[in-house]
Design a protein around this motif. Structure first.
Motif, mmCIF file in Angstrom:
data_model
loop_
_atom_site.group_PDB
_atom_site.id
_atom_site.type_symbol
_atom_site.label_atom_id
_atom_site.label_comp_id
_atom_site.label_asym_id
_atom_site.label_seq_id
_atom_site.Cartn_x
_atom_site.Cartn_y
_atom_site.Cartn_z
ATOM 1 N N VAL A 92 13.873 22.738 5.187
ATOM 2 C CA VAL A 92 13.862 21.551 6.045
ATOM 3 C C VAL A 92 14.028 20.302 5.188
ATOM 4 C CG1 VAL A 92 12.513 20.197 7.684
ATOM 5 C CG2 VAL A 92 12.378 22.701 7.722
ATOM 6 N N PHE A 93 14.993 19.467 5.567
ATOM 7 C CA PHE A 93 15.162 18.153 4.950
ATOM 8 C C PHE A 93 14.762 17.095 5.983
ATOM 9 C CE2 PHE A 93 18.050 20.774 2.443
ATOM 10 C CZ PHE A 93 17.776 20.340 1.160
ATOM 11 N N PRO A 94 13.595 16.505 5.834
ATOM 12 C CA PRO A 94 13.129 15.531 6.829
ATOM 13 C C PRO A 94 13.860 14.196 6.686
ATOM 14 C CG PRO A 94 11.570 15.668 5.033
ATOM 15 C CD PRO A 94 12.626 16.708 4.755
ATOM 16 N N ALA A 95 13.483 13.253 7.527
ATOM 17 C CA ALA A 95 14.050 11.913 7.430
ATOM 18 C C ALA A 95 13.739 11.322 6.058
ATOM 19 C CB ALA A 95 13.474 11.026 8.530
ATOM 20 N N ILE A 209 18.913 24.915 -2.138
ATOM 21 C CA ILE A 209 19.875 24.063 -1.447
ATOM 22 C C ILE A 209 19.763 22.653 -2.023
ATOM 23 C CG2 ILE A 209 20.648 23.131 0.755
ATOM 24 C CD1 ILE A 209 20.956 26.139 0.551
ATOM 25 N N PRO A 210 20.841 22.130 -2.633
ATOM 26 C CA PRO A 210 20.819 20.745 -3.119
ATOM 27 C C PRO A 210 21.315 19.787 -2.042
ATOM 28 C CG PRO A 210 22.809 21.817 -3.893
ATOM 29 C CD PRO A 210 22.082 22.839 -3.045
ATOM 30 N N SER A 211 20.780 18.599 -2.022
ATOM 31 C CA SER A 211 21.244 17.561 -1.096
ATOM 32 C C SER A 211 21.353 16.249 -1.856
ATOM 33 C CB SER A 211 20.296 17.400 0.095
ATOM 34 O OG SER A 211 20.667 16.280 0.891
ATOM 35 N N THR A 212 22.581 15.813 -2.086
ATOM 36 C CA THR A 212 22.753 14.509 -2.732
ATOM 37 C C THR A 212 22.256 13.400 -1.826
ATOM 38 O OG1 THR A 212 25.036 14.407 -1.914
ATOM 39 C CG2 THR A 212 24.697 15.282 -4.130
ATOM 40 N N TYR A 213 22.399 13.590 -0.506
ATOM 41 C CA TYR A 213 21.945 12.566 0.444
ATOM 42 C C TYR A 213 20.432 12.387 0.356
ATOM 43 C CZ TYR A 213 20.864 10.289 4.882
ATOM 44 O OH TYR A 213 20.392 9.420 5.846
ATOM 45 N N HIS A 214 19.702 13.504 0.313
ATOM 46 C CA HIS A 214 18.237 13.434 0.239
ATOM 47 C C HIS A 214 17.738 13.312 -1.198
ATOM 48 C CE1 HIS A 214 18.876 15.295 4.226
ATOM 49 N NE2 HIS A 214 17.772 14.653 4.563
ATOM 50 N N GLN A 215 18.665 13.444 -2.170
ATOM 51 C CA GLN A 215 18.313 13.321 -3.580
ATOM 52 C C GLN A 215 17.224 14.311 -3.998
ATOM 53 O OE1 GLN A 215 19.655 10.814 -6.231
ATOM 54 N NE2 GLN A 215 21.132 11.695 -4.803
ATOM 55 N N ARG A 216 17.462 15.572 -3.645
ATOM 56 C CA ARG A 216 16.508 16.599 -4.053
ATOM 57 C C ARG A 216 17.147 17.975 -3.947
ATOM 58 N NH1 ARG A 216 12.137 16.500 0.960
ATOM 59 N NH2 ARG A 216 12.991 18.266 2.131
ATOM 60 N N VAL A 217 16.522 18.933 -4.640
ATOM 61 C CA VAL A 217 16.868 20.344 -4.549
ATOM 62 C C VAL A 217 15.651 21.066 -3.983
ATOM 63 C CG1 VAL A 217 17.507 22.430 -5.822
ATOM 64 C CG2 VAL A 217 18.449 20.218 -6.501
ATOM 65 N N SER A 218 15.879 21.888 -2.962
ATOM 66 C CA SER A 218 14.761 22.561 -2.303
ATOM 67 C C SER A 218 14.980 24.072 -2.268
ATOM 68 C CB SER A 218 14.590 22.038 -0.863
ATOM 69 O OG SER A 218 14.306 20.651 -0.854
ATOM 70 N N PHE A 219 13.878 24.807 -2.403
ATOM 71 C CA PHE A 219 13.904 26.266 -2.283
ATOM 72 C C PHE A 219 12.555 26.716 -1.750
ATOM 73 C CE2 PHE A 219 12.644 25.114 -6.559
ATOM 74 C CZ PHE A 219 11.525 25.891 -6.810
ATOM 75 N N GLY A 224 5.489 28.521 0.218
ATOM 76 C CA GLY A 224 6.053 27.406 0.969
ATOM 77 C C GLY A 224 7.272 26.805 0.292
ATOM 78 N N GLN A 225 7.735 25.689 0.836
ATOM 79 C CA GLN A 225 8.936 25.029 0.322
ATOM 80 C C GLN A 225 8.605 24.173 -0.892
ATOM 81 O OE1 GLN A 225 11.689 23.372 3.210
ATOM 82 N NE2 GLN A 225 12.021 21.546 1.950
ATOM 83 N N ILE A 226 9.451 24.291 -1.923
ATOM 84 C CA ILE A 226 9.312 23.522 -3.154
ATOM 85 C C ILE A 226 10.465 22.518 -3.217
ATOM 86 C CG2 ILE A 226 9.131 23.596 -5.672
ATOM 87 C CD1 ILE A 226 6.875 25.074 -4.280
ATOM 88 N N ASN A 227 10.161 21.270 -3.507
ATOM 89 C CA ASN A 227 11.176 20.223 -3.591
ATOM 90 C C ASN A 227 11.198 19.640 -5.005
ATOM 91 O OD1 ASN A 227 11.708 20.322 -0.702
ATOM 92 N ND2 ASN A 227 9.758 19.251 -0.448
#
Length: 263
Positions: A92-95, A209-219, A224-227
């Motif tokens: 999940v990539f929140p706001a 999953i990397p997200s340049t928009y959210h400026q983070r990598v999550s797995f 639980g989820q690690i950011n």
């Protein structure tokens, strides 16, 4: 081999004999079965006797080279033993949090990640790269010798057809949160302004999953989820370094200066 050398009377300078009757404070009281005696070899002398190898610095260089060979030969790419396993799941990539990510932006993903025993800055997360790359200056700072890398001379091609020659491969542990991957890096001469590039091999191994928009990598792990959050400042510094260096001959000087100051 070491045991045979000891039986033949060699390596005596590395063995300490405890005189009979000498007891430490820990030996008083009920005796427990003694562990087998072990001889510790701090350094093995020998090899060529010419002037090229008769200095302490040269011997240390040879020892580091042997360490690299042993290190590369002892582990294989993939999840490290005892590491927590990443798992499949919904990420999940929140706001966006305006206090963490400056908007609007066009920044790439730049992380600081532990590689081996070092925290390495300026690591680019690049889903467009099928190879994980490491700047040669980084392994030198770690004490490794480029001359001992495996598989030297491989050609690495870029999206625009340009190519560079790898100095060789090395396997190092990459620590991302609780997950440790043994990553096969191709070592290159000039990767400025980055110290390393982690591409699809690392991302897929992490199930990340990397997200340049959210400026983070999550797995995700079972906990639980690690950011892993990026530094926009580092990204903009890298952009500025690359822009100032340009295609001229000054690029080499600028890249070496940048890496030396921020590894």
């Amino acid at each position: 081999m070491v045991e045979d050398l000891l039986k033949a009377g060699h390596l005596k300078q590395y063995i300490r004999i405890v005189p009979k009757g000498e007891e430490s404070s820990h030996s008083r009281g009920p005796r427990t079965p003694a562990a087998p005696a072990r001889a510790m070899i701090n350094y093995i002398y020998g090899g060529p006797l010419d002037d090229e190898y008769n200095s302490k610095r040269k011997r240390q260089s040879l020892l580091r080279a042997a360490t690299v060979w042993e290190h590369v030969s002892s582990i294989r790419p993939g999840l490290a033993n005892g590491s927590i396993h990443p798992i499949d799941g919904t990420i999940v990539f929140p706001a966006l949090d305006p206090s963490r990510v400056l908007q609007p932006h066009r920044d790439v993903l730049i992380l600081t990640i532990r590689v081996g025993d070092y925290d390495v800055k300026r690591i680019l997360i690049d889903p467009g790269s099928s190879t994980d790359l490491l700047q040669v200056a980084v392994i030198k700072r770690m004490g490794f010798e480029p001359s001992s890398l495996e598989n030297p001379g491989r050609t690495l091609s870029g999206f625009n057809g340009s190519s560079t020659t790898s100095l060789g491969d090395i396997i190092l542990q990459v620590h991302a949160g609780p997950v440790i991957l043994n990553v096969l890096f191709s070592v290159v001469e000039d990767l400025s302004p980055f110290n390393a590039i982690l591409g699809r091999t690392w991302l897929h191994g992490m199930k990340a999953i990397p997200s340049t928009y959210h400026q983070r990598v999550s797995f995700i792990t079972r906990d639980g989820q690690i950011n892993l959050y990026e530094s926009q400042l580092a990204a903009r510094q890298c952009y500025q370094i690359a822009r100032e260096a340009g295609p001229s001959a000054d690029r080499e000087h600028s890249s070496k200066e940048a890496n030396a100051s921020d590894q």
